[in-house]
Design a protein around this motif. Sequence first.
Motif, PDB file in Angstrom:
ATOM      1  N   VAL A 250      67.991  28.587  14.918  1.00 19.97           N
ATOM      2  CA  VAL A 250      67.222  27.548  15.449  1.00 19.97           C
ATOM      3  C   VAL A 250      67.233  26.904  17.219  1.00 19.97           C
ATOM      4  CG1 VAL A 250      67.586  25.082  15.206  1.00 19.97           C
ATOM      5  CG2 VAL A 250      67.434  26.963  13.502  1.00 19.97           C
ATOM      6  N   ILE A 251      66.770  27.014  18.176  1.00 20.32           N
ATOM      7  CA  ILE A 251      66.449  26.321  19.480  1.00 20.32           C
ATOM      8  C   ILE A 251      66.867  24.797  19.381  1.00 20.32           C
ATOM      9  CG2 ILE A 251      66.491  26.531  21.777  1.00 20.32           C
ATOM     10  CD1 ILE A 251      65.980  29.691  21.255  1.00 20.32           C
ATOM     11  N   SER A 252      66.658  24.033  19.984  1.00 21.69           N
ATOM     12  CA  SER A 252      66.627  23.112  20.550  1.00 21.69           C
ATOM     13  C   SER A 252      66.578  22.314  21.577  1.00 21.69           C
ATOM     14  CB  SER A 252      67.411  22.342  19.019  1.00 21.69           C
ATOM     15  OG  SER A 252      68.716  21.863  19.257  1.00 21.69           O
ATOM     16  N   GLY A 253      66.648  21.423  21.888  1.00 18.38           N
ATOM     17  CA  GLY A 253      66.847  20.700  23.670  1.00 18.38           C
ATOM     18  C   GLY A 253      67.407  19.250  23.122  1.00 18.38           C
ATOM     19  N   ASN A 254      68.262  19.222  24.224  1.00 23.38           N
ATOM     20  CA  ASN A 254      69.132  18.126  24.315  1.00 23.38           C
ATOM     21  C   ASN A 254      68.620  16.984  24.442  1.00 23.38           C
ATOM     22  OD1 ASN A 254      72.178  19.535  22.382  1.00 23.38           O
ATOM     23  ND2 ASN A 254      72.875  20.610  24.577  1.00 23.38           N
ATOM     24  N   ASN A 255      67.341  17.037  24.941  1.00 23.86           N
ATOM     25  CA  ASN A 255      66.877  15.713  25.722  1.00 23.86           C
ATOM     26  C   ASN A 255      65.830  15.869  25.119  1.00 23.86           C
ATOM     27  OD1 ASN A 255      69.341  15.797  28.022  1.00 23.86           O
ATOM     28  ND2 ASN A 255      69.184  17.726  28.664  1.00 23.86           N
ATOM     29  N   ASP A 256      65.350  16.624  24.339  1.00 19.76           N
ATOM     30  CA  ASP A 256      63.885  16.909  23.825  1.00 19.76           C
ATOM     31  C   ASP A 256      63.914  15.013  23.030  1.00 19.76           C
ATOM     32  OD1 ASP A 256      61.406  17.186  23.000  1.00 19.76           O
ATOM     33  OD2 ASP A 256      61.783  19.224  21.499  1.00 19.76           O
ATOM     34  N   LEU A 257      63.164  14.807  23.626  1.00 20.14           N
ATOM     35  CA  LEU A 257      62.138  12.935  23.404  1.00 20.14           C
ATOM     36  C   LEU A 257      61.716  13.153  22.168  1.00 20.14           C
ATOM     37  CD1 LEU A 257      63.406  11.039  26.282  1.00 20.14           C
ATOM     38  CD2 LEU A 257      65.385  11.380  24.476  1.00 20.14           C
TER      39      LEU A 257
END
Length: 304
Positions: A250-257
């Motif tokens: 699971v790859i996620s973005g800390n700035n993915d709004l």
Amino acid sequence: MKKLLFACLLFALIAAPQALHARNKSFYFTTSDSVQLYVRMAGEGKPCLFIHGGPGSWTKYFYALGGSVVEQDMTMIYVDQRGCGRSSSSPDKDYSLARVVQDFEELREHLGYAKWMLMPHSFGGTIATEYAYQHPQRISAGIFVNTTLYLNDALESYVTNGARLLGRPESDFRKAEGSIGEALNGVAYQLNQNNLMYKMIYPKKEMFDQMNAVMDTTLNWDFGSKVWDFPEYAQDFTIKSASLKMPVLVISGNNDLSVGPNHYRLFKFANATYRPMDTGHCPYQEQTAAFHKHVRSFLKKVKS
């Protein structure tokens, strides 16, 4: 999240099944209900099906903006979903989740793979989770890239973060008796008016401009306009994720709004590796080398 349109010039060729495993082949696959799906295969290694988001987008936004780096390690199968991109529309407007899953299964059988990996992005996470839930014996692993598994949570995050970027209270958009969709549309309109839409997806505007450079509104958008007629896409797929046993990255973005930086915390995969990154919605574009490193490391754990 809604209606990100992408496009490219199409140079497709019809390939015989025995020739499909060669590097860099494009062809059309006809489903059992006569829909023509555009398929592109590229790379070498374990087979992996890329499931694009949108809903209603297409696959080029991934491989044209850095995602193609994974072709060094896998045979990537890019499919424009029915009613999307370079694929044809469904004659009877069947864009149900069950039918999309069936499309993927028919293609897998056509290609002769006993198993393959799934790499969904964004809204594609809902489809990938259902596919793996229905056919667990056919899925060797999953690489979930900034995906949503519960659309309502992602839309709530979009409204909250969008209102914050606009410097306005959420109550300006959340009307009594109004739906989350109406609030979303109001936020999205104001973000566009104030040239702030890019901040929902990317920290930097130049990345947004690169994405728009592969945009072409002449491509098929039938799925994107009809998907909201099928309520099954709005179910909470995190519940089904708990039953999936295959290894998952699971790859996620800390700035993915757009889906929310903490959305991945709702996932319940039994065998998951989590890799948050300091990116927005498209880590393969924003930090290509780091994205590739995470994928390559994960692939060492995939046995078949």
